[in-house]
Design a protein around this motif. Structure first.
Motif, mmCIF file in Angstrom:
data_model
loop_
_atom_site.group_PDB
_atom_site.id
_atom_site.type_symbol
_atom_site.label_atom_id
_atom_site.label_comp_id
_atom_site.label_asym_id
_atom_site.label_seq_id
_atom_site.Cartn_x
_atom_site.Cartn_y
_atom_site.Cartn_z
ATOM 1 N N TRP A 64 66.267 71.258 31.248
ATOM 2 C CA TRP A 64 67.651 71.053 31.667
ATOM 3 C C TRP A 64 68.053 72.111 32.667
ATOM 4 O O TRP A 64 67.479 73.187 32.733
ATOM 5 C CB TRP A 64 68.619 71.022 30.485
ATOM 6 N N SER A 65 69.029 71.778 33.450
ATOM 7 C CA SER A 65 69.632 72.704 34.414
ATOM 8 C C SER A 65 71.128 72.671 34.192
ATOM 9 O O SER A 65 71.719 71.608 34.027
ATOM 10 C CB SER A 65 69.328 72.276 35.849
ATOM 11 N N TYR A 66 71.721 73.857 34.202
ATOM 12 C CA TYR A 66 73.166 73.957 34.053
ATOM 13 C C TYR A 66 73.641 75.145 34.871
ATOM 14 O O TYR A 66 73.243 76.280 34.607
ATOM 15 C CB TYR A 66 73.550 74.124 32.581
ATOM 16 N N GLY A 67 74.449 74.868 35.860
ATOM 17 C CA GLY A 67 74.928 75.947 36.716
ATOM 18 C C GLY A 67 73.763 76.630 37.418
ATOM 19 O O GLY A 67 73.022 76.010 38.158
ATOM 20 N N TYR A 68 73.585 77.897 37.135
ATOM 21 C CA TYR A 68 72.533 78.694 37.764
ATOM 22 C C TYR A 68 71.287 78.800 36.892
ATOM 23 O O TYR A 68 70.371 79.550 37.206
ATOM 24 C CB TYR A 68 73.065 80.089 38.084
ATOM 25 N N TRP A 69 71.254 78.103 35.779
ATOM 26 C CA TRP A 69 70.160 78.193 34.817
ATOM 27 C C TRP A 69 69.247 76.969 34.876
ATOM 28 O O TRP A 69 69.710 75.846 34.959
ATOM 29 C CB TRP A 69 70.701 78.299 33.389
ATOM 30 N N ASP A 70 67.953 77.193 34.786
ATOM 31 C CA ASP A 70 66.940 76.150 34.610
ATOM 32 C C ASP A 70 66.102 76.542 33.403
ATOM 33 O O ASP A 70 65.646 77.688 33.311
ATOM 34 C CB ASP A 70 66.022 76.047 35.828
ATOM 35 N N THR A 71 65.885 75.600 32.501
ATOM 36 C CA THR A 71 65.135 75.888 31.278
ATOM 37 C C THR A 71 64.093 74.803 31.045
ATOM 38 O O THR A 71 64.340 73.623 31.275
ATOM 39 C CB THR A 71 66.076 75.964 30.066
ATOM 40 N N PHE A 72 62.930 75.229 30.574
ATOM 41 C CA PHE A 72 61.858 74.329 30.174
ATOM 42 C C PHE A 72 61.304 74.831 28.847
ATOM 43 O O PHE A 72 61.170 76.040 28.634
ATOM 44 C CB PHE A 72 60.737 74.313 31.221
ATOM 45 N N GLY A 73 60.970 73.912 27.948
ATOM 46 C CA GLY A 73 60.405 74.324 26.678
ATOM 47 C C GLY A 73 59.529 73.248 26.067
ATOM 48 O O GLY A 73 59.575 72.077 26.457
ATOM 49 N N ILE A 74 58.734 73.661 25.108
ATOM 50 C CA ILE A 74 57.848 72.752 24.390
ATOM 51 C C ILE A 74 57.778 73.212 22.936
ATOM 52 O O ILE A 74 57.829 74.416 22.661
ATOM 53 C CB ILE A 74 56.450 72.702 25.046
ATOM 54 N N SER A 75 57.714 72.263 22.018
ATOM 55 C CA SER A 75 57.610 72.625 20.601
ATOM 56 C C SER A 75 56.708 71.629 19.882
ATOM 57 O O SER A 75 56.566 70.474 20.296
ATOM 58 C CB SER A 75 58.992 72.644 19.937
ATOM 59 N N VAL A 76 56.075 72.102 18.814
ATOM 60 C CA VAL A 76 55.275 71.255 17.922
ATOM 61 C C VAL A 76 55.826 71.436 16.517
ATOM 62 O O VAL A 76 56.302 72.513 16.156
ATOM 63 C CB VAL A 76 53.769 71.580 17.991
ATOM 64 N N ALA A 77 55.777 70.363 15.742
ATOM 65 C CA ALA A 77 56.347 70.402 14.395
ATOM 66 C C ALA A 77 55.416 69.712 13.411
ATOM 67 O O ALA A 77 54.605 68.862 13.783
ATOM 68 C CB ALA A 77 57.711 69.714 14.381
ATOM 69 N N GLY A 78 55.543 70.104 12.152
ATOM 70 C CA GLY A 78 54.830 69.462 11.059
ATOM 71 C C GLY A 78 55.802 69.209 9.920
ATOM 72 O O GLY A 78 56.776 69.946 9.737
ATOM 73 N N GLU A 79 55.559 68.144 9.168
ATOM 74 C CA GLU A 79 56.455 67.800 8.057
ATOM 75 C C GLU A 79 55.667 67.081 6.964
ATOM 76 O O GLU A 79 54.596 66.520 7.213
ATOM 77 C CB GLU A 79 57.588 66.910 8.534
ATOM 78 N N TYR A 80 56.200 67.138 5.761
ATOM 79 C CA TYR A 80 55.644 66.400 4.629
ATOM 80 C C TYR A 80 56.797 65.698 3.944
ATOM 81 O O TYR A 80 57.773 66.340 3.566
ATOM 82 C CB TYR A 80 54.951 67.355 3.655
ATOM 83 N N ASN A 81 56.722 64.388 3.821
ATOM 84 C CA ASN A 81 57.826 63.607 3.273
ATOM 85 C C ASN A 81 57.456 62.945 1.953
ATOM 86 O O ASN A 81 56.345 62.448 1.797
ATOM 87 C CB ASN A 81 58.259 62.521 4.265
ATOM 88 N N TRP A 82 58.408 62.948 1.033
ATOM 89 C CA TRP A 82 58.295 62.220 -0.220
ATOM 90 C C TRP A 82 59.162 60.979 -0.109
ATOM 91 O O TRP A 82 60.332 61.071 0.265
ATOM 92 C CB TRP A 82 58.757 63.071 -1.400
ATOM 93 N N TYR A 83 58.613 59.834 -0.447
ATOM 94 C CA TYR A 83 59.323 58.552 -0.404
ATOM 95 C C TYR A 83 59.724 58.185 -1.824
ATOM 96 O O TYR A 83 58.882 57.941 -2.673
ATOM 97 C CB TYR A 83 58.441 57.480 0.246
ATOM 98 N N PHE A 84 61.026 58.152 -2.068
ATOM 99 C CA PHE A 84 61.556 58.012 -3.421
ATOM 100 C C PHE A 84 61.299 56.649 -4.039
ATOM 101 O O PHE A 84 61.300 56.515 -5.255
ATOM 102 C CB PHE A 84 63.055 58.314 -3.426
ATOM 103 N N GLN A 85 61.081 55.637 -3.220
ATOM 104 C CA GLN A 85 60.897 54.292 -3.748
ATOM 105 C C GLN A 85 59.420 53.903 -3.810
ATOM 106 O O GLN A 85 59.097 52.742 -4.016
ATOM 107 C CB GLN A 85 61.709 53.307 -2.912
ATOM 108 N N GLU A 86 58.529 54.895 -3.593
ATOM 109 C CA GLU A 86 57.082 54.698 -3.684
ATOM 110 C C GLU A 86 56.572 53.617 -2.732
ATOM 111 O O GLU A 86 55.694 52.833 -3.088
ATOM 112 C CB GLU A 86 56.682 54.370 -5.133
#
Length: 176
Positions: A64-86
């Motif tokens: 994104w760019s806003y005014g005089y700023w330019d930003t770039f980023g990258i992220s990785v994520a991990g998750e573990y989910n429980w499903y209540f209805q099986e």
């Protein structure tokens, strides 16, 4: 006393017995297309780990760019989910989520012949949770909505930071 018909019993709905669950899907891939409006693209992959669990991974890229700023980023994520209805990967779910990321910002300002510029890079880590609901139709169409708290810690050479915020969104994708 006459008991309520199964269609009117609240537990009948909570347990998901009113659905014809799609059980032959073992993986999903989704994205949040609306995030493109504010300069972000993400993709999420989750695989079934049994009838009641799923293991997921995500990749996010933002700019994104806003005014005089330019930003770039990258992220990785991990998750573990429980499903209540099986019925993983369908229905109500909740679980922990972790992420790591990198961002780079540049500032450039010129006024009356005076130039000022600076740049910063930072690394961050986040930990939190999420809860949501996912619909999977027989043709593979997947719609997901979720929300959860997330705390992010990080910094650069000059400043450290921590933020408490929300991990929220809706995604669309395909189950296979």
């Amino acid at each position: 006393m006459v008991s309520a018909a199964p269609e009117k019993d609240l537990m009948y709905y909570i347990e998901g017995k009113h659905f014809d669950w799609v059980d032959d899907k073992n993986s999903i891939i989704t994205t949040n297309l609306s995030s493109l409006l504010w300069g972000e693209f993400n993709v999420h992959y989750e695989m079934k780990q049994g009838k009641g669990n799923g293991l997921g991974f995500g990749l996010g890229v933002y700019w994104w760019s806003y005014g005089y700023w330019d930003t770039f980023g990258i992220s990785v994520a991990g998750e573990y989910n429980w499903y209540f209805q099986e019925h993983a990967l369908n229905g109500w779910y909740a679980g922990p989520r972790v992420e790591v990321g990198f961002s780079s910002s540049n500032y450039s300002y010129t006024w009356m012949g005076y130039n000022e510029s600076d740049s910063s890079t930072s690394i961050f880590a986040g930990i939190g949770g999420q809860a949501g609901y996912r619909w999977i139709w027989k043709n593979g169409l997947t719609v997901d909505t979720r929300i959860g708290p997330m705390i992010r810690l990080g910094g650069d050479s000059a400043v450290g930071f921590s933020t408490l915020g929300w991990n929220a969104g809706s995604s669309i994708g395909y189950a296979f």
